[in-house]
Design an enzyme around this catalytic site. Sequence first.
Site, PDB file in Angstrom:
ATOM      1  N   SER A   6       0.845  -1.192   0.000  1.00  0.00           N
ATOM      2  CA  SER A   6       0.000   0.000   0.000  1.00  0.00           C
ATOM      3  C   SER A   6       0.877   1.237   0.000  1.00  0.00           C
ATOM      4  O   SER A   6       1.969   1.225   0.576  1.00  0.00           O
ATOM      5  CB  SER A   6      -0.907  -0.015   1.226  1.00  0.00           C
ATOM      6  OG  SER A   6      -0.468   0.922   2.169  1.00  0.00           O
ATOM      7  N   LYS A   7       0.373   2.272  -0.670  1.00  0.00           N
ATOM      8  CA  LYS A   7       1.253   3.442  -0.787  1.00  0.00           C
ATOM      9  C   LYS A   7       1.398   4.174   0.544  1.00  0.00           C
ATOM     10  O   LYS A   7       2.339   4.918   0.725  1.00  0.00           O
ATOM     11  CB  LYS A   7       0.833   4.375  -1.921  1.00  0.00           C
ATOM     12  CG  LYS A   7      -0.561   4.859  -1.921  1.00  0.00           C
ATOM     13  CD  LYS A   7      -0.766   5.741  -3.154  1.00  0.00           C
ATOM     14  CE  LYS A   7      -2.230   5.920  -3.425  1.00  0.00           C
ATOM     15  NZ  LYS A   7      -2.523   6.416  -4.746  1.00  0.00           N
ATOM     16  N   ARG A   8       0.489   3.935   1.467  1.00  0.00           N
ATOM     17  CA  ARG A   8       0.634   4.575   2.772  1.00  0.00           C
ATOM     18  C   ARG A   8       1.684   3.856   3.625  1.00  0.00           C
ATOM     19  O   ARG A   8       2.402   4.471   4.375  1.00  0.00           O
ATOM     20  CB  ARG A   8      -0.690   4.598   3.515  1.00  0.00           C
ATOM     21  CG  ARG A   8      -1.484   5.870   3.246  1.00  0.00           C
ATOM     22  CD  ARG A   8      -2.884   5.780   3.789  1.00  0.00           C
ATOM     23  NE  ARG A   8      -3.648   4.734   3.145  1.00  0.00           N
ATOM     24  CZ  ARG A   8      -4.181   4.835   1.924  1.00  0.00           C
ATOM     25  NH1 ARG A   8      -4.037   5.945   1.232  1.00  0.00           N
ATOM     26  NH2 ARG A   8      -4.855   3.844   1.392  1.00  0.00           N
TER      27      ARG A   8
END
Length: 469
Positions: A238-240
């Site tokens: 996930s980009k977070r």
Amino acid sequence: MAQTPRYRFAPSPTGYFHVGGARTALYNWILALQSNGVFVLRIEDTDDSRNNPQWTQGILDALAWLGIDNKDSHFEGPFFQSANAALHVEAAEKLFAQGAAYYCDLSSEDIQKRAKESGKQGYDGYSRDRGLGPGEGRVLRFRVPEGATIVQDQVRGSVEFDNSTIEDFVLLRGNGSPVFLLANVVDDVTQGITHVVRAEEHLPNAPKQQMIWRALGHEPPVWAHVPVLVNEQRKKLSKRRDKVAVEQYREEGILSVAMKNYLMTLGWAPIGDTEIVPFEKITAEFDLSSVNHSPAFFDIVKLHSFNADYIRAMPVDEFIRACEPWLVGAKAPWQAQDYDAKVFAEIAPLVQTRVQLLQDVPSMVDFLFCDLPTIDDAAFTKAFAPEWASATLIEIRDAFKTCEFTPDALKAVVEAVGEKHSLKLGKMQAPLRVAVTGRSVGPPLFEPIAMLGRDATLKRIDVALAKKV
Ligand code: GLU
């Protein structure tokens, strides 16, 4: 004549270019090359609230970096989904006119209320036979037929969906704008796409989209939904949470050949006992039906080791050129006048054997481009902690005053002092390395010491000896 296969890559420009997207793009590119087909790049830019031209440029740059070359005869595009809005609406009107879709005026609160009352989740087809026409706030819904939908998927085989589990889904929102499901199919139809190879998260969309294809009078494409990439904890990247941006890996000095090769080993393997193989071999051997169904672990440690292998295999001139962005210009950690390209060229073969990321090159050689290195405190404390450290370094220094100043002679001095104190070379050279380079890790030591020369080396040793632990 057989139809030319037409693949496509259809990213939404809503953020940095994800490594999972890069893998999907590579799959499509390779499949297009293998079949002498076409790779269509379509930017799905219809979500105004999340799109940004910067992200579109990022996609184009990342694809070019991966060798997906927009000048190649197999490449078509980029096309922009937003330019096709009229076609999306036209298709929706056609579906309405033929009875494959109908308008509904229920608000989401109404739908929730009905679901609560009936105990059945989702939309219940309330307006199917109410004969509503278009109007402000009315959504257009697809009339899902009874029965089952079978998606033939090249990775997952034949996947059957019971249509009773699929509600009459929305095609046009209340404000008349088309949703992703529709726009995506209409573009695929218009662009003559024959193969849809994309991320697994879109598998639930496939039966709905297949219904739209058929309702528009076309045979659906060949589908392939490729497994997601996961992190160490087996959670979807996930980009977070995770480092997912291709741009970021490029900035750190991952080589594009290494990234391409590594991405292609996620869930698939070339024939033979090594995974590090030329892209031509991958292009010749890749086959969707041998892609693993389970999620693939995106292992950064392994990516780094692929990169180190590719770096080691480069001709030294090419390595030097590849390092340039980190050595000259904005990223360089030193003043331009302190850097000497000739000195770097001399030490480059040694650095090449030790480095995993090009961004780490400056810290391996910065001691050559300054008067005195900045000594890393932790490295210093550790190297000078043993009681023999300073005493042996003094002996080394004294011998360095008169010995021949060549790598072999310097090494012989350190070995001799080590023998006298029953210490191995590795241990012996730790304080010397910190004194000369300021750090505990770096390239093989004696060549750069010879390059620095006697005076500079002795000065550095004295400075280190005078420093307090
Ligand atoms: N724009 C969609 C996405 O980025 C791609 C959909 C597709 O490949 O069909 O997820």
